[in-house]
Design a protein around this motif. Sequence first.
Motif, PDB file in Angstrom:
ATOM      1  N   ILE A 183     -10.313  -8.067   0.062  1.00 51.25           N
ATOM      2  CA  ILE A 183      -8.964  -7.796   0.545  1.00 51.25           C
ATOM      3  C   ILE A 183      -7.949  -8.378  -0.440  1.00 51.25           C
ATOM      4  CG2 ILE A 183      -9.571  -7.724   2.987  1.00 51.25           C
ATOM      5  CD1 ILE A 183      -8.523 -10.595   3.258  1.00 51.25           C
ATOM      6  N   LEU A 184      -6.816  -7.720  -0.569  1.00 49.75           N
ATOM      7  CA  LEU A 184      -5.697  -8.227  -1.350  1.00 49.75           C
ATOM      8  C   LEU A 184      -4.753  -8.929  -0.394  1.00 49.75           C
ATOM      9  CD1 LEU A 184      -4.105  -8.307  -4.075  1.00 49.75           C
ATOM     10  CD2 LEU A 184      -2.944  -6.222  -3.288  1.00 49.75           C
ATOM     11  N   VAL A 185      -4.401 -10.169  -0.717  1.00 56.55           N
ATOM     12  CA  VAL A 185      -3.562 -10.976   0.171  1.00 56.55           C
ATOM     13  C   VAL A 185      -2.229 -11.302  -0.491  1.00 56.55           C
ATOM     14  CG1 VAL A 185      -3.377 -13.185   1.396  1.00 56.55           C
ATOM     15  CG2 VAL A 185      -5.586 -11.998   1.286  1.00 56.55           C
ATOM     16  N   GLU A 186      -1.146 -11.003   0.220  1.00 52.43           N
ATOM     17  CA  GLU A 186       0.180 -11.465  -0.209  1.00 52.43           C
ATOM     18  C   GLU A 186       0.281 -12.931   0.199  1.00 52.43           C
ATOM     19  OE1 GLU A 186       4.641  -9.730   0.129  1.00 52.43           O
ATOM     20  OE2 GLU A 186       3.652 -10.167   2.041  1.00 52.43           O
ATOM     21  N   VAL A 187       0.356 -13.810  -0.779  1.00 52.51           N
ATOM     22  CA  VAL A 187       0.275 -15.240  -0.525  1.00 52.51           C
ATOM     23  C   VAL A 187       1.596 -15.775   0.028  1.00 52.51           C
ATOM     24  CG1 VAL A 187      -0.224 -17.499  -1.522  1.00 52.51           C
ATOM     25  CG2 VAL A 187      -1.395 -15.472  -2.407  1.00 52.51           C
ATOM     26  N   HIS A 188       1.509 -16.480   1.149  1.00 50.62           N
ATOM     27  CA  HIS A 188       2.674 -17.147   1.726  1.00 50.62           C
ATOM     28  C   HIS A 188       2.640 -18.653   1.462  1.00 50.62           C
ATOM     29  CE1 HIS A 188       4.532 -13.986   4.519  1.00 50.62           C
ATOM     30  NE2 HIS A 188       3.619 -13.359   3.804  1.00 50.62           N
ATOM     31  N   LEU A 229      -4.584 -21.471 -10.810  1.00 53.27           N
ATOM     32  CA  LEU A 229      -5.301 -22.388  -9.930  1.00 53.27           C
ATOM     33  C   LEU A 229      -4.949 -22.117  -8.462  1.00 53.27           C
ATOM     34  CD1 LEU A 229      -4.696 -25.726 -11.897  1.00 53.27           C
ATOM     35  CD2 LEU A 229      -6.763 -24.317 -11.933  1.00 53.27           C
ATOM     36  N   GLY A 230      -5.566 -22.884  -7.564  1.00 54.73           N
ATOM     37  CA  GLY A 230      -5.233 -22.809  -6.141  1.00 54.73           C
ATOM     38  C   GLY A 230      -6.337 -22.194  -5.304  1.00 54.73           C
ATOM     39  N   LEU A 231      -7.102 -23.043  -4.601  1.00 51.26           N
ATOM     40  CA  LEU A 231      -8.241 -22.568  -3.811  1.00 51.26           C
ATOM     41  C   LEU A 231      -7.901 -22.248  -2.360  1.00 51.26           C
ATOM     42  CD1 LEU A 231     -11.111 -24.952  -5.020  1.00 51.26           C
ATOM     43  CD2 LEU A 231     -10.688 -22.580  -5.696  1.00 51.26           C
ATOM     44  N   ASP A 232      -6.871 -22.907  -1.822  1.00 50.06           N
ATOM     45  CA  ASP A 232      -6.568 -22.782  -0.390  1.00 50.06           C
ATOM     46  C   ASP A 232      -5.394 -21.835  -0.195  1.00 50.06           C
ATOM     47  OD1 ASP A 232      -8.525 -24.655  -0.209  1.00 50.06           O
ATOM     48  OD2 ASP A 232      -7.270 -26.269   0.535  1.00 50.06           O
ATOM     49  N   VAL A 233      -5.665 -20.669   0.344  1.00 49.95           N
ATOM     50  CA  VAL A 233      -4.671 -19.599   0.376  1.00 49.95           C
ATOM     51  C   VAL A 233      -4.462 -19.082   1.792  1.00 49.95           C
ATOM     52  CG1 VAL A 233      -4.021 -17.360  -0.578  1.00 49.95           C
ATOM     53  CG2 VAL A 233      -5.420 -18.933  -1.940  1.00 49.95           C
ATOM     54  N   ALA A 234      -3.189 -18.955   2.179  1.00 50.98           N
ATOM     55  CA  ALA A 234      -2.827 -18.360   3.463  1.00 50.98           C
ATOM     56  C   ALA A 234      -1.779 -17.281   3.220  1.00 50.98           C
ATOM     57  CB  ALA A 234      -2.278 -19.418   4.418  1.00 50.98           C
ATOM     58  N   GLY A 235      -1.947 -16.157   3.873  1.00 53.69           N
ATOM     59  CA  GLY A 235      -0.988 -15.078   3.669  1.00 53.69           C
ATOM     60  C   GLY A 235      -1.272 -13.894   4.565  1.00 53.69           C
ATOM     61  N   VAL A 236      -0.843 -12.730   4.107  1.00 51.20           N
ATOM     62  CA  VAL A 236      -0.937 -11.496   4.886  1.00 51.20           C
ATOM     63  C   VAL A 236      -1.729 -10.460   4.093  1.00 51.20           C
ATOM     64  CG1 VAL A 236       0.403  -9.578   5.840  1.00 51.20           C
ATOM     65  CG2 VAL A 236       1.218 -11.922   6.101  1.00 51.20           C
ATOM     66  N   VAL A 237      -2.622  -9.762   4.766  1.00 50.84           N
ATOM     67  CA  VAL A 237      -3.402  -8.718   4.112  1.00 50.84           C
ATOM     68  C   VAL A 237      -2.469  -7.611   3.641  1.00 50.84           C
ATOM     69  CG1 VAL A 237      -5.208  -6.980   4.392  1.00 50.84           C
ATOM     70  CG2 VAL A 237      -5.450  -9.224   5.487  1.00 50.84           C
ATOM     71  N   ALA A 238      -2.522  -7.322   2.327  1.00 55.40           N
ATOM     72  CA  ALA A 238      -1.691  -6.270   1.739  1.00 55.40           C
ATOM     73  C   ALA A 238      -2.475  -4.983   1.533  1.00 55.40           C
ATOM     74  CB  ALA A 238      -1.111  -6.738   0.402  1.00 55.40           C
TER      75      ALA A 238
END
Length: 326
Positions: free
Chosen positions: A30-35, A60-69
């Motif tokens: 899935i592609l995620v728009e990162v918030h 970098l950045g392992l911990d990602v929260a966002g919305v499925v794009a």
Amino acid sequence: MKALLLQDKGLWKEMQIGDAEAPSCGAGEILVEVHAAGLNPVDYKTATGGNPRWTYPHILGLDVAGVVAETGEGVSQWEKGDRVVYHGDLTKPGGFAEYGVAYADRVSRIPDGVTFEAAAALPTAGYTAYQALHRKLPLERVETILIHGGAGGVGGFGVQLAKLAGKRVISTASAHNHEYVRSLGADEVIDYRTENIYERVMALTGGRGVDAVVDAVSRTSASESLDLLAFMGHLVYIAGPPDFTRIKTFSKVVSYHEIALGAAHGSGDPRAEHDLAVIGDAMLALMEQGKLSSQLQEVITLEEVPQALIRLSERHVQGKIVARIK
């Protein structure tokens, strides 16, 4: 897309915002728009030496929260607009950017009562602590547990999870963090700077020692923790193995448990990969119920990430720092 760019290994302090090609999702992704994206010591540690599978500039950045794009071929469990959080694959570009890609079966749904920032504080530290307690330790046979670094990410989640499991929790922390660590559920907190940890643990356990130690500090700390264990005790190590020769075989009968959360991504084991989502679901449910604190202490901008990573490297950060991307 806008992203925080690591130009080469060792240059994480000099990272700046720049333009990068937006990723696309393949089959099963899935592609995620990162918030929001969480910060962790693993960010600067891996950036220092680099990774042979990276190309530069790297994100970098392992911990990602966002919305499925977008959803890739074969993905049916997610739809555009779903709120999600995931622990990323270290070998691939991360979440300090406007978009990120994740395997669909390793992603957790963010409950309505949990913010993007709170969710992004969870994966690396929280999943590691959960794996240590609920995947490695035989909790039904553990009564007293020592969790080092209770003011940090892994330690703080560990203290909470151990207390929720009904255990007697001892932790270590600097004196100014004692009240905070107690607020997370620790029954006793030892000042590792001024107190003799061995003497305090033995005094608190009647000379027996603790049933388990969770150590995310260092190999030295893990080695020293062996002296704190009761007969048939358990050592869970996260920051490197102890000196195994410290305890003679056929004596204390210690069990050793290695934790390497990110290794699941390259394991080739679908069950291990999906367990990242299972752990996330369990912890997010606890968070929504008000039983688990995200430990979110600070929300910063993407531009402020390098300076925050410097503070993390100096080991003086309480709880979690999260960068708001959108």
